[in-house]
Design a protein around this motif. Structure first.
Motif, PDB file in Angstrom:
ATOM      1  N   UNK A  77      44.941  46.809  38.485  1.00 30.31           N
ATOM      2  CA  UNK A  77      43.977  45.828  38.999  1.00 30.31           C
ATOM      3  C   UNK A  77      44.549  44.409  38.836  1.00 30.31           C
ATOM      4  N   UNK A  78      45.078  44.129  37.658  1.00 31.57           N
ATOM      5  CA  UNK A  78      45.669  42.803  37.404  1.00 31.57           C
ATOM      6  C   UNK A  78      46.858  42.549  38.333  1.00 31.57           C
ATOM      7  N   UNK A  79      47.679  43.582  38.495  1.00 34.17           N
ATOM      8  CA  UNK A  79      48.875  43.420  39.339  1.00 34.17           C
ATOM      9  C   UNK A  79      48.482  43.187  40.791  1.00 34.17           C
ATOM     10  N   UNK A  80      47.559  44.001  41.289  1.00 27.55           N
ATOM     11  CA  UNK A  80      47.160  43.865  42.695  1.00 27.55           C
ATOM     12  C   UNK A  80      46.551  42.502  42.980  1.00 27.55           C
ATOM     13  N   UNK A  81      45.933  41.924  41.976  1.00 24.37           N
ATOM     14  CA  UNK A  81      45.328  40.602  42.162  1.00 24.37           C
ATOM     15  C   UNK A  81      46.249  39.469  41.705  1.00 24.37           C
ATOM     16  N   UNK A  82      47.489  39.815  41.388  1.00 19.98           N
ATOM     17  CA  UNK A  82      48.465  38.794  41.030  1.00 19.98           C
ATOM     18  C   UNK A  82      48.103  38.008  39.778  1.00 19.98           C
ATOM     19  N   UNK A  83      47.452  38.656  38.831  1.00 20.18           N
ATOM     20  CA  UNK A  83      47.046  37.973  37.592  1.00 20.18           C
ATOM     21  C   UNK A  83      48.184  38.007  36.559  1.00 20.18           C
ATOM     22  N   UNK A  84      49.285  37.400  36.924  1.00 21.04           N
ATOM     23  CA  UNK A  84      50.508  37.462  36.122  1.00 21.04           C
ATOM     24  C   UNK A  84      50.301  37.081  34.644  1.00 21.04           C
ATOM     25  N   UNK A  85      49.553  36.013  34.326  1.00 19.47           N
ATOM     26  CA  UNK A  85      49.449  35.634  32.901  1.00 19.47           C
ATOM     27  C   UNK A  85      48.791  36.708  32.028  1.00 19.47           C
ATOM     28  N   UNK A  86      47.922  37.538  32.611  1.00 20.53           N
ATOM     29  CA  UNK A  86      47.214  38.543  31.802  1.00 20.53           C
ATOM     30  C   UNK A  86      47.990  39.852  31.640  1.00 20.53           C
ATOM     31  N   UNK A  87      49.038  39.995  32.450  1.00 16.82           N
ATOM     32  CA  UNK A  87      49.748  41.284  32.467  1.00 16.82           C
ATOM     33  C   UNK A  87      50.451  41.595  31.130  1.00 16.82           C
ATOM     34  N   UNK A  88      51.137  40.640  30.507  1.00 13.81           N
ATOM     35  CA  UNK A  88      51.840  40.995  29.253  1.00 13.81           C
ATOM     36  C   UNK A  88      50.915  41.536  28.161  1.00 13.81           C
ATOM     37  N   UNK A  89      49.713  40.947  28.009  1.00 16.86           N
ATOM     38  CA  UNK A  89      48.802  41.416  26.951  1.00 16.86           C
ATOM     39  C   UNK A  89      48.336  42.839  27.240  1.00 16.86           C
ATOM     40  N   UNK A  90      48.008  43.093  28.495  1.00 14.62           N
ATOM     41  CA  UNK A  90      47.555  44.440  28.874  1.00 14.62           C
ATOM     42  C   UNK A  90      48.688  45.447  28.655  1.00 14.62           C
ATOM     43  N   UNK A  91      49.888  45.047  29.072  1.00 18.33           N
ATOM     44  CA  UNK A  91      51.016  45.971  28.928  1.00 18.33           C
ATOM     45  C   UNK A  91      51.373  46.195  27.454  1.00 18.33           C
ATOM     46  N   UNK A  92      51.152  45.169  26.624  1.00 18.70           N
ATOM     47  CA  UNK A  92      51.430  45.326  25.182  1.00 18.70           C
ATOM     48  C   UNK A  92      50.503  46.398  24.594  1.00 18.70           C
ATOM     49  N   UNK A  93      49.230  46.391  25.018  1.00 16.73           N
ATOM     50  CA  UNK A  93      48.294  47.417  24.528  1.00 16.73           C
ATOM     51  C   UNK A  93      48.704  48.801  25.020  1.00 16.73           C
ATOM     52  N   UNK A  94      49.160  48.854  26.271  1.00 17.47           N
ATOM     53  CA  UNK A  94      49.630  50.136  26.820  1.00 17.47           C
ATOM     54  C   UNK A  94      50.836  50.630  26.015  1.00 17.47           C
ATOM     55  N   UNK A  95      51.750  49.711  25.728  1.00 13.16           N
ATOM     56  CA  UNK A  95      52.947  50.070  24.953  1.00 13.16           C
ATOM     57  C   UNK A  95      52.578  50.586  23.568  1.00 13.16           C
ATOM     58  N   UNK A  96      51.595  49.909  22.926  1.00 16.04           N
ATOM     59  CA  UNK A  96      51.189  50.315  21.572  1.00 16.04           C
ATOM     60  C   UNK A  96      50.604  51.730  21.594  1.00 16.04           C
ATOM     61  N   UNK A  97      49.748  52.006  22.564  1.00 16.77           N
ATOM     62  CA  UNK A  97      49.159  53.354  22.657  1.00 16.77           C
ATOM     63  C   UNK A  97      50.236  54.400  22.974  1.00 16.77           C
ATOM     64  N   UNK A  98      51.156  54.030  23.859  1.00 14.51           N
ATOM     65  CA  UNK A  98      52.222  54.977  24.243  1.00 14.51           C
ATOM     66  C   UNK A  98      53.087  55.324  23.031  1.00 14.51           C
ATOM     67  N   UNK A  99      53.376  54.310  22.211  1.00 10.49           N
ATOM     68  CA  UNK A  99      54.150  54.573  20.982  1.00 10.49           C
ATOM     69  C   UNK A  99      53.355  55.460  20.034  1.00 10.49           C
ATOM     70  N   UNK A 100      52.066  55.133  19.873  1.00  7.28           N
ATOM     71  CA  UNK A 100      51.219  55.948  18.978  1.00  7.28           C
ATOM     72  C   UNK A 100      51.204  57.412  19.402  1.00  7.28           C
ATOM     73  N   UNK A 101      51.213  57.610  20.705  1.00  9.19           N
ATOM     74  CA  UNK A 101      51.144  58.983  21.232  1.00  9.19           C
ATOM     75  C   UNK A 101      52.538  59.613  21.360  1.00  9.19           C
ATOM     76  N   UNK A 102      53.552  58.849  20.975  1.00  6.77           N
ATOM     77  CA  UNK A 102      54.914  59.362  20.995  1.00  6.77           C
ATOM     78  C   UNK A 102      55.358  59.734  22.418  1.00  6.77           C
ATOM     79  N   UNK A 103      55.130  58.807  23.338  1.00 11.18           N
ATOM     80  CA  UNK A 103      55.396  59.110  24.746  1.00 11.18           C
ATOM     81  C   UNK A 103      56.567  58.329  25.335  1.00 11.18           C
TER      82      UNK A 103
END
Lengths: 135, 249
Positions: free
Chosen positions: B59-85
């Protein structure tokens, strides 16, 4: 001793089959081309000769989808697409066994995609089916 | 015949693009609160919320919300690490997403590659429940985004109603998961999917047209999902409830 060798050979065969599957979807996704965005969710199965696997997909209206089917043994699979009533919409046997084909959905559709190994395949093989939508 | 359970439902990237194409203004407040990512416990709850955040990212990407993308991706990265993915994820994809890109289409491609790498890893390791959790979370969040942006000035309700086609498959995936978290979520997800199933649907077959030269088939059959305002309001309420259940730690 013979039994141990047989077990070892069987284990190697199993792990080879898994290894085939491990890399297949990567190769299959790479072949999609730059005009398409690959759907992260994809279908994969190990098929015996004559087996048919199927999966369902929902295609949204106004979009062009690309379906790419790959088999680990490199042979061309049979690919059929059916509508929600089971009517055949596409059969790649009529199109030189194309492994990559595009579909434009005029209306949102639920389809079923069926895959079989090439009729001359003699051994079990891994099959991946990747879909992508046009940018 | 091997009747695979696998369903390929419209990915969040495609649904959020449909919203953006209708020129509906961006509404930042509807994305899931990312600071909660550290509070989710249990593999399945993390997987569901990984799907939620993945949908938010599209949603952020499609709307070009570049400043918000790193924080969202950081949360995704944290969950992915937790899940060992992260084993199969190419680190260059992570770096490219973290650095951000001006071109949203290129970024969507990377997002898709990121999630596909994780899906491949899950299939290899036979962690089907986690894979299904990500898919279900992403689907519910996509519905939530559509419902949150839908009002009398938009034409998003037909798009929402068409998710009827995905609902039964999603419900079956959820029912196959043996986990106490999913049993709780089914309390909301099941009525939601049943409300979708209650919508009248029509289908009329038309012969497809094949273009051999261009390797394309035009699927011309017509389908329609009928709904009234009460049914849509009920769907909106059930979607909010299901999404809330998923994101609440």
């Amino acid at each position: 001793m013979t039994k141990a060798l047989l077990i070892a050979a069987f284990s190697v065969a199993i792990s080879c089959a898994h290894a085939q599957c491990d890399v297949l979807s990567d190769d299959c996704a790479k072949a999609m081309g730059k005009q398409f965005i690959v759907d992260p969710n994809f279908f994969q199965a190990e098929l015996n000769p004559k087996d048919e696997a199927s999966f369902r997909a929902v295609w949204l209206k106004g979009n062009t989808y690309r379906l790419n089917v790959c088999s680990a043994d490199g042979s061309a699979c049979a690919v059929m697409v059916y509508d929600e009533e089971g009517t055949l919409l596409y059969d790649n046997q009529q199109f030189e066994q194309a492994q990559t084909w595009d579909f434009f959905a005029e209306s949102t559709m639920q389809v079923s995609i069926a895959i079989r190994l090439h009729e001359q395949s003699k051994a079990k093989s891994c099959v991946s089916a990747i879909t992508a939508f046009k940018k | 015949m091997l009747q695979g359970q696998t369903i390929v439902i419209p990915p969040p990237a495609l649904l959020s693009r449909a919203m953006e194409q209708q020129a509906i203004p961006f509404k930042g407040s509807i994305a899931a609160p990312q600071q909660q990512s550290v509070r989710w416990v249990g593999s399945l709850q993390k997987a569901l919320n990984l799907g939620v955040l993945g949908a938010d990212l599209t949603y952020l990407v499609n709307y070009g919300q570049t400043p918000q993308i790193p924080a969202c991706f950081a949360s995704i990265g944290a969950l992915s690490h937790d899940l060992d993915l992260m084993q199969d994820v190419d680190s260059s994809i992570v770096v490219a997403i973290e650095n951000g890109m001006e071109d949203p289409v290129q970024l969507l491609g990377l997002h898709s590659e990121f999630f596909r790498s994780m899906e491949n890893y899950l299939k290899k390791n036979q962690r089907g429940d986690i894979s299904a959790g990500i898919l279900i979370g992403g689907w519910v969040e996509s519905l939530y985004l559509i419902a949150s942006l839908s009002d009398s000035t938009t034409t998003l309700d037909p798009l929402l109603a068409e998710q009827r086609y995905s609902a039964q498959g999603v419900l079956q995936l959820a029912k196959d998961i043996q986990d106490s978290t999913m049993i709780e979520i089914l309390g909301d997800l099941e009525p939601l999917c049943e409300a979708f199933a209650d919508l009248e649907h029509s289908y009329s077959f038309r012969d497809p047209m094949h273009d051999r030269r261009e390797h394309i088939t035009y699927l011309r059959s017509q389908s329609k999902v009928e709904f009234d305002i009460d049914q849509i309001e009920q769907l909106h309420a059930l979607i909010r409830q299901t999404r809330q259940r998923i994101i609440t730690p």
